[in-house]
Enzyme design. Structure first.
Site, mmCIF file in Angstrom:
data_model
loop_
_atom_site.group_PDB
_atom_site.id
_atom_site.type_symbol
_atom_site.label_atom_id
_atom_site.label_comp_id
_atom_site.label_asym_id
_atom_site.label_seq_id
_atom_site.Cartn_x
_atom_site.Cartn_y
_atom_site.Cartn_z
ATOM 1 N N ALA A 33 35.043 45.246 44.753
ATOM 2 C CA ALA A 33 34.560 44.052 45.458
ATOM 3 C C ALA A 33 35.599 42.922 45.481
ATOM 4 O O ALA A 33 35.591 42.097 46.397
ATOM 5 C CB ALA A 33 33.259 43.568 44.821
ATOM 6 N N GLY A 34 36.493 42.892 44.476
ATOM 7 C CA GLY A 34 37.547 41.871 44.472
ATOM 8 C C GLY A 34 38.480 42.080 45.662
ATOM 9 O O GLY A 34 38.813 41.143 46.395
ATOM 10 N N HIS A 35 38.897 43.345 45.870
ATOM 11 C CA HIS A 35 39.749 43.631 47.040
ATOM 12 C C HIS A 35 38.981 43.312 48.329
ATOM 13 O O HIS A 35 39.559 42.774 49.277
ATOM 14 C CB HIS A 35 40.119 45.124 47.079
ATOM 15 C CG HIS A 35 41.018 45.563 45.960
ATOM 16 N ND1 HIS A 35 40.603 46.433 44.977
ATOM 17 C CD2 HIS A 35 42.308 45.274 45.683
ATOM 18 C CE1 HIS A 35 41.604 46.658 44.143
ATOM 19 N NE2 HIS A 35 42.649 45.966 44.543
ATOM 20 N N GLU A 147 43.817 35.960 41.885
ATOM 21 C CA GLU A 147 44.294 35.130 40.764
ATOM 22 C C GLU A 147 44.110 35.814 39.412
ATOM 23 O O GLU A 147 44.585 35.310 38.413
ATOM 24 C CB GLU A 147 43.567 33.783 40.749
ATOM 25 C CG GLU A 147 44.042 32.860 41.845
ATOM 26 C CD GLU A 147 43.378 31.494 41.786
ATOM 27 O OE1 GLU A 147 42.415 31.323 41.024
ATOM 28 O OE2 GLU A 147 43.830 30.616 42.542
ATOM 29 N N LYS A 148 43.427 36.959 39.383
ATOM 30 C CA LYS A 148 43.336 37.671 38.098
ATOM 31 C C LYS A 148 44.754 37.973 37.605
ATOM 32 O O LYS A 148 45.058 37.824 36.432
ATOM 33 C CB LYS A 148 42.543 38.975 38.225
ATOM 34 C CG LYS A 148 42.497 39.722 36.885
ATOM 35 C CD LYS A 148 41.701 40.974 36.940
ATOM 36 C CE LYS A 148 42.463 42.117 37.547
ATOM 37 N NZ LYS A 148 43.502 42.683 36.658
ATOM 38 N N SER A 184 38.552 44.979 38.157
ATOM 39 C CA SER A 184 39.866 45.618 38.099
ATOM 40 C C SER A 184 39.666 47.113 38.328
ATOM 41 O O SER A 184 38.659 47.680 37.889
ATOM 42 C CB SER A 184 40.482 45.390 36.714
ATOM 43 O OG SER A 184 41.523 46.315 36.496
ATOM 44 N N SER A 185 40.651 47.719 38.987
ATOM 45 C CA SER A 185 40.565 49.168 39.223
ATOM 46 C C SER A 185 40.538 49.919 37.897
ATOM 47 O O SER A 185 39.992 51.011 37.807
ATOM 48 C CB SER A 185 41.762 49.623 40.051
ATOM 49 O OG SER A 185 41.828 48.846 41.220
#
Ligand code: PAF
Length: 258
Positions: A33-35, A147-148, A184-185
């Site tokens: 979901a971050g991507h 930004e992670k 994260s993946s």
């Protein structure tokens, strides 16, 4: 959505692409979901959105991490399409992006040696090198990064400035799971017990009552192997390991600049 597996095909296509703003989201796949939030932001701000999917071997200092990195191309392509991506660059081999055999590299000799750089020799050199190659190939108007990976983002912004790249590098807020763990993946590689414990990492790291060294001690007491917890420029950075999975995170508003 069109997928390109060779640089030659992509370059031919890119040269003929009708003018318009291009947003670019480089990834190593295993999209989450971050991507998706980066891809959707790009699609809403640009005429075209390009994503790349390439597990870049030169940025892995640990061969086991490279071997175990999740590879999920089919669902990644479906997710990219659902987020409005127009083109995916998914080079089919290392040689496609490294015809020089990695003889030529981009390095930075200050910030890249700190934080994650101090624990992952060669990581940022490999990362900057592949990002420069991809930015040259895609020639986007804007490129989007989470930004992670704050240190990565800062180094890419510095590189774009140092090499006069006419590209806006945009940092986007970290996407988090409901319990606060940064997406994260690598999270998919956590065993169920580790996944539960992992949620304590952002809670402890973001605790402004604790100094950096107290936070590191608290993390170690909770069962994490701590790579570092460090405050820099009003931001707290941390990296820990659970089993063979490395987690990183960072939080702003940590007082005065150092
Ligand atoms: O953040 C990542 O996934 C990678 O470091 C990147 C920017 C795609 C370069 O391989």
């Amino acid at each position: 959505m069109k997928v390109f597996e060779t640089i030659a095909d992509w370059r031919k296509f890119r040269e003929a692409l009708e003018p318009g703003t291009i947003g670019f989201v480089p990834t190593m796949g295993a999209l989450h979901a971050g991507h998706a939030s980066l891809l959707k932001k790009s699609a809403s701000e640009n005429a075209w959105t390009v994503a790349s999917i390439f597990v870049n071997p030169t940025q892995f200092n640990d061969p086991k991490d490279l071997e175990n990195y999740p590879r999920t191309l089919e669902p990644d392509l479906a997710l990219a399409e659902s987020c409005g991506v127009d083109f995916v660059l998914s080079p089919s081999s290392r040689e496609e992006l490294y015809p020089d055999g990695y003889r030529y590299r981009v390095s930075e000799n200050d910030f890249s040696n700190r934080l994650c750089g101090a624990h992952r020799p060669g990581h940022f050199e490999g990362m900057l090198t592949v990002v420069l190659k991809l930015l040259n190939l895609v020639a986007p108007t804007r490129a989007y990064f989470g930004e992670k990976d704050f240190q990565q983002l800062a180094l890419i912004q510095g590189m774009a400035k140092a090499f006069f790249l006419p590209i806006e590098i945009i940092g986007c807020p970290t996407a988090r799971e409901a319990d606060g763990l940064a997406m994260s993946s690598r999270n998919t590689r956590l065993a169920p017990g580790e996944r539960e414990l992992a949620a304590r990492f952002p809670r402890i790291l973001s605790n402004r009552e604790l100094s950096a060294s107290q936070a590191a001690e608290e993390l170690a007491r909770s069962g994490f192997e701590v790579d570092y917890v460090e405050d820099r420029d009003g931001r707290r950075f941390g990296a820990v390991r659970l089993g063979n999975v490395r987690l990183i995170d960072n939080f702003g508003n940590f007082g005065a600049s150092k």
